[in-house]
Write an enzyme that holds these catalytic residues in place. Structure first.
Site, PDB file in Angstrom:
ATOM      1  N   GLY A   1       0.776  -1.233   0.000  1.00  0.00           N
ATOM      2  CA  GLY A   1       0.000   0.000   0.000  1.00  0.00           C
ATOM      3  C   GLY A   1       0.805   1.279   0.000  1.00  0.00           C
ATOM      4  O   GLY A   1       0.239   2.371  -0.142  1.00  0.00           O
TER       5      GLY A   1
ATOM      6  N   PRO B   1       5.031  -4.597  -0.343  1.00  0.00           N
ATOM      7  CA  PRO B   1       4.926  -3.454  -1.254  1.00  0.00           C
ATOM      8  C   PRO B   1       5.106  -3.870  -2.715  1.00  0.00           C
ATOM      9  O   PRO B   1       5.930  -4.729  -3.021  1.00  0.00           O
ATOM     10  CB  PRO B   1       6.084  -2.553  -0.823  1.00  0.00           C
ATOM     11  CG  PRO B   1       7.082  -3.494  -0.232  1.00  0.00           C
ATOM     12  CD  PRO B   1       6.320  -4.642   0.353  1.00  0.00           C
ATOM     13  N   GLY B   2       4.321  -3.260  -3.587  1.00  0.00           N
ATOM     14  CA  GLY B   2       4.521  -3.453  -5.018  1.00  0.00           C
ATOM     15  C   GLY B   2       4.947  -2.118  -5.612  1.00  0.00           C
ATOM     16  O   GLY B   2       6.089  -1.898  -6.009  1.00  0.00           O
ATOM     17  N   ARG B   3       3.979  -1.170  -5.579  1.00  0.00           N
ATOM     18  CA  ARG B   3       4.183   0.143  -6.184  1.00  0.00           C
ATOM     19  C   ARG B   3       5.474   0.827  -5.707  1.00  0.00           C
ATOM     20  O   ARG B   3       6.232   1.367  -6.503  1.00  0.00           O
ATOM     21  CB  ARG B   3       2.986   1.028  -5.810  1.00  0.00           C
ATOM     22  CG  ARG B   3       2.927   2.362  -6.499  1.00  0.00           C
ATOM     23  CD  ARG B   3       1.781   3.208  -5.927  1.00  0.00           C
ATOM     24  NE  ARG B   3       0.596   2.453  -5.668  1.00  0.00           N
ATOM     25  CZ  ARG B   3      -0.416   2.301  -6.525  1.00  0.00           C
ATOM     26  NH1 ARG B   3      -0.382   2.889  -7.691  1.00  0.00           N
ATOM     27  NH2 ARG B   3      -1.478   1.580  -6.200  1.00  0.00           N
TER      28      ARG B   3
ATOM     29  N   TYR C   1      -8.611   4.813 -13.116  1.00  0.00           N
ATOM     30  CA  TYR C   1      -8.715   5.416 -11.777  1.00  0.00           C
ATOM     31  C   TYR C   1      -8.637   6.939 -11.795  1.00  0.00           C
ATOM     32  O   TYR C   1      -8.577   7.563 -10.740  1.00  0.00           O
ATOM     33  CB  TYR C   1      -7.571   4.941 -10.870  1.00  0.00           C
ATOM     34  CG  TYR C   1      -7.319   3.453 -10.848  1.00  0.00           C
ATOM     35  CD1 TYR C   1      -8.239   2.570 -10.305  1.00  0.00           C
ATOM     36  CD2 TYR C   1      -6.126   2.935 -11.343  1.00  0.00           C
ATOM     37  CE1 TYR C   1      -7.984   1.207 -10.270  1.00  0.00           C
ATOM     38  CE2 TYR C   1      -5.854   1.575 -11.318  1.00  0.00           C
ATOM     39  CZ  TYR C   1      -6.795   0.721 -10.779  1.00  0.00           C
ATOM     40  OH  TYR C   1      -6.537  -0.626 -10.749  1.00  0.00           O
TER      41      TYR C   1
ATOM     42  N   CYS D   1      -9.990   3.758 -29.731  1.00  0.00           N
ATOM     43  CA  CYS D   1     -11.268   4.334 -30.162  1.00  0.00           C
ATOM     44  C   CYS D   1     -12.223   4.534 -29.004  1.00  0.00           C
ATOM     45  O   CYS D   1     -13.307   3.932 -28.962  1.00  0.00           O
ATOM     46  CB  CYS D   1     -11.901   3.438 -31.214  1.00  0.00           C
ATOM     47  SG  CYS D   1     -11.222   3.783 -32.809  1.00  0.00           S
TER      48      CYS D   1
ATOM     49  N   TYR E   1       1.761  -1.699 -12.040  1.00  0.00           N
ATOM     50  CA  TYR E   1       0.434  -1.771 -12.636  1.00  0.00           C
ATOM     51  C   TYR E   1       0.417  -1.087 -14.008  1.00  0.00           C
ATOM     52  O   TYR E   1      -0.570  -0.493 -14.411  1.00  0.00           O
ATOM     53  CB  TYR E   1      -0.624  -1.175 -11.691  1.00  0.00           C
ATOM     54  CG  TYR E   1      -0.494  -1.740 -10.291  1.00  0.00           C
ATOM     55  CD1 TYR E   1      -0.866  -3.056 -10.029  1.00  0.00           C
ATOM     56  CD2 TYR E   1       0.073  -0.991  -9.246  1.00  0.00           C
ATOM     57  CE1 TYR E   1      -0.696  -3.599  -8.765  1.00  0.00           C
ATOM     58  CE2 TYR E   1       0.244  -1.537  -7.983  1.00  0.00           C
ATOM     59  CZ  TYR E   1      -0.140  -2.837  -7.751  1.00  0.00           C
ATOM     60  OH  TYR E   1       0.031  -3.377  -6.500  1.00  0.00           O
TER      61      TYR E   1
END
Ligand code: LLP
Length: 450
Positions: free
Chosen positions: A262, A305-307, A347, A374, A403
């Site tokens: 997070g 953690p990723g982000r 988002y 499109c 992501y």
């Protein structure tokens, strides 16, 4: 429990150049360099759109976080959230740093295996598990972090059918407080699908014991893209109260306590980054103080953690093909679209956009930077103040390393782009761009249509 306030949270403004530099980006004689490499050269060598990943920055972010954790509590593990970036080279970089991994699907576990990561380094936090998911996990000795009491029975049966010993099990707890940069990324609260609520935890762990599990872990992940330590403060206070209740009531000595991921990053220029000192205080220090009081001092502390680890380490290079002035506004049309980076469309996320080569003119103008998909939602940024742009110019879309590729798609039959890794001033192609044939390769035509 002690109430902690944050008197130093007055915005500490970072200078724009400093902000860029913190992402290992800088202009040299008007050209954007990433990790010391000329981005125009990269765009010309490999074509656009392209993801460019900075190996050094991934290592740096991991090391910073690890140092912070080590400074408070030694028995810790950082599980990189593979959903953020599952490129094999990225996984190998983190493996070489000693990282652990958090997987949300068996496909992610498979990618970890392909990167040479061993089972004991992986936690499998899925949700809505199928029996096939459980079979894959148990066959491969992967620790499962369950999401519902109802799943215990099925998981137990898989262990029995495969003749494997039941040992360590964990539940994802929903502490009924969530936070995040968007409602879709808030992952705790009574009406959210994840985890088990406070009033079910005793039942969950008692049943796990009855089913024959011997060791226990516990987990939360309250949301993604959190920059305010107050949110972590509230979550950790609730979580640790639940953990202590469980430990007391059932006399469990937990093997690990997992606080999830997070941790946000500063996507906007001059945005105040997450204060790691405060994070440390409200999450790790509080955990340490508490367990010291209750004879649980061998318990492992994990985060996921990723982000924080990969987002800032990647940019997308994209070329402008069309400058359109419709008499009302200016559009800069580029070759990347929401098929390449869906976060702004999905988002409303902000991704900073900059030119790869500055021109000599002082003039700036407002552009909507748009892709070729499109749909009118294919917009990377509205009213962005940029130097005068020309068809053929290259732009860099920042902070695409989490992501980004993992949420990309071949929508509008546009093949996914290549990925390039920068290390020690050199570039390496680490994923070839998809081809039209790749997009069609799994299709079959029934006889009557041949
Ligand atoms: N652990 C669990 C169990 C998770 O579900 C997640 C993210 C993480 C760790 C890592 O969270 P992070 O440190 O990266 O915030 N697609 C969204 C983010 C969705 C995250 C879902 N779970 C975005 O682009 O913002």
């Amino acid at each position: 429990m002690e109430i902690i306030k944050f008197p130093n949270l007055l915005p500490i403004m970072m200078d724009y150049e400093e902000w860029l530099k913190s992402k290992d980006l800088e202009y040299r004689e008007g050209i954007l360099y990433m990790a010391g490499v000329n981005t125009v050269d990269i765009a010309e060598k490999y074509g656009t759109p392209i993801y460019v990943i900075n190996e050094d920055l991934i290592r740096k972010r991991y090391k910073t976080l690890k140092k912070e954790l080590d400074s408070v509590y030694k028995n810790n593990q950082i599980h990189f959230a593979v959903k953020a970036n599952s490129n094999l080279s990225v996984l190998k970089i983190l493996k070489s740093q000693g990282a652990y991994f958090d997987c949300s699907s068996t496909g992610e576990i498979y990618a970890c295996f392909k990167a040479g990561i061993s089972s004991e380094k992986i936690i499998y936090t899925g949700n809505m598990f199928t029996n096939e998911d459980f079979k894959f996990a148990v066959e491969n000795d992967i620790l499962v972090n369950l999401d519902s009491i109802s799943q215990l029975k099925r998981l137990s049966k898989v262990y029995e059918d495969l003749g494997k010993e039941k040992n360590l099990i964990s539940f994802r707890i929903n502490p009924e407080f969530g936070a995040g940069h968007h409602s879709h990324t808030i992952t705790a609260g009574k009406d959210i699908k994840f985890g088990i609520l406070d009033n079910q935890v005793i039942e969950a762990y008692s049943k796990a014991r009855e089913y024959g599990f011997k060791k226990f872990g516990t987990h939360i992940h309250v949301g993604s893209g959190i920059l305010d330590p107050n949110d972590f403060d509230k979550a950790s206070e609730k979580y640790l109260t639940i953990v202590m209740k469980l430990a007391d009531t059932l006399d469990i000595k937990f093997d690990f306590v997992d606080f999830g991921g997070g941790l946000g990053i500063p996507y906007r220029p001059k945005e105040v980054p997450l204060d790691l000192e405060e994070y440390k205080k409200v999450v790790i220090k509080r955990f340490k103080d508490l367990i010291e009081k209750v004879d649980m001092d061998q318990v492992d502390f994990k985060i996921e953690p990723g982000r924080y680890i990969t987002a800032e380490a990647s940019i997308i290079l994209t070329q402008i093909n069309t400058i359109k002035d419709n008499g009302y506004k200016l559009f800069a049309g580029v070759d990347a679209g929401f098929n390449t980076l869906i976060r702004p469309t999905m988002y409303g996320s902000y991704h900073h956009i900059i030119v790869c080569k500055k021109n000599s003119k002082e003039k700036t103008q407002k552009y909507d930077v748009v892709g070729p998909i499109c749909e009118s939602g294919d917009v990377f940024g509205k009213d962005r103040e940029l130097p005068e742009l020309f068809e053929g110019d290259y732009l860099a879309i920042l902070d695409a390393g989490a992501y980004g590729f993992t949420m990309s798609s071949p929508y509008n039959s546009r093949p996914r782009p290549a990925e390039v890794l920068l290390n020690d001033q050199k570039s390496y192609l680490i994923r070839k761009a998809e081809t039209f044939d790749d997009l069609l390769s799994h299709q079959e035509i029934p006889d009557h249509l041949k």
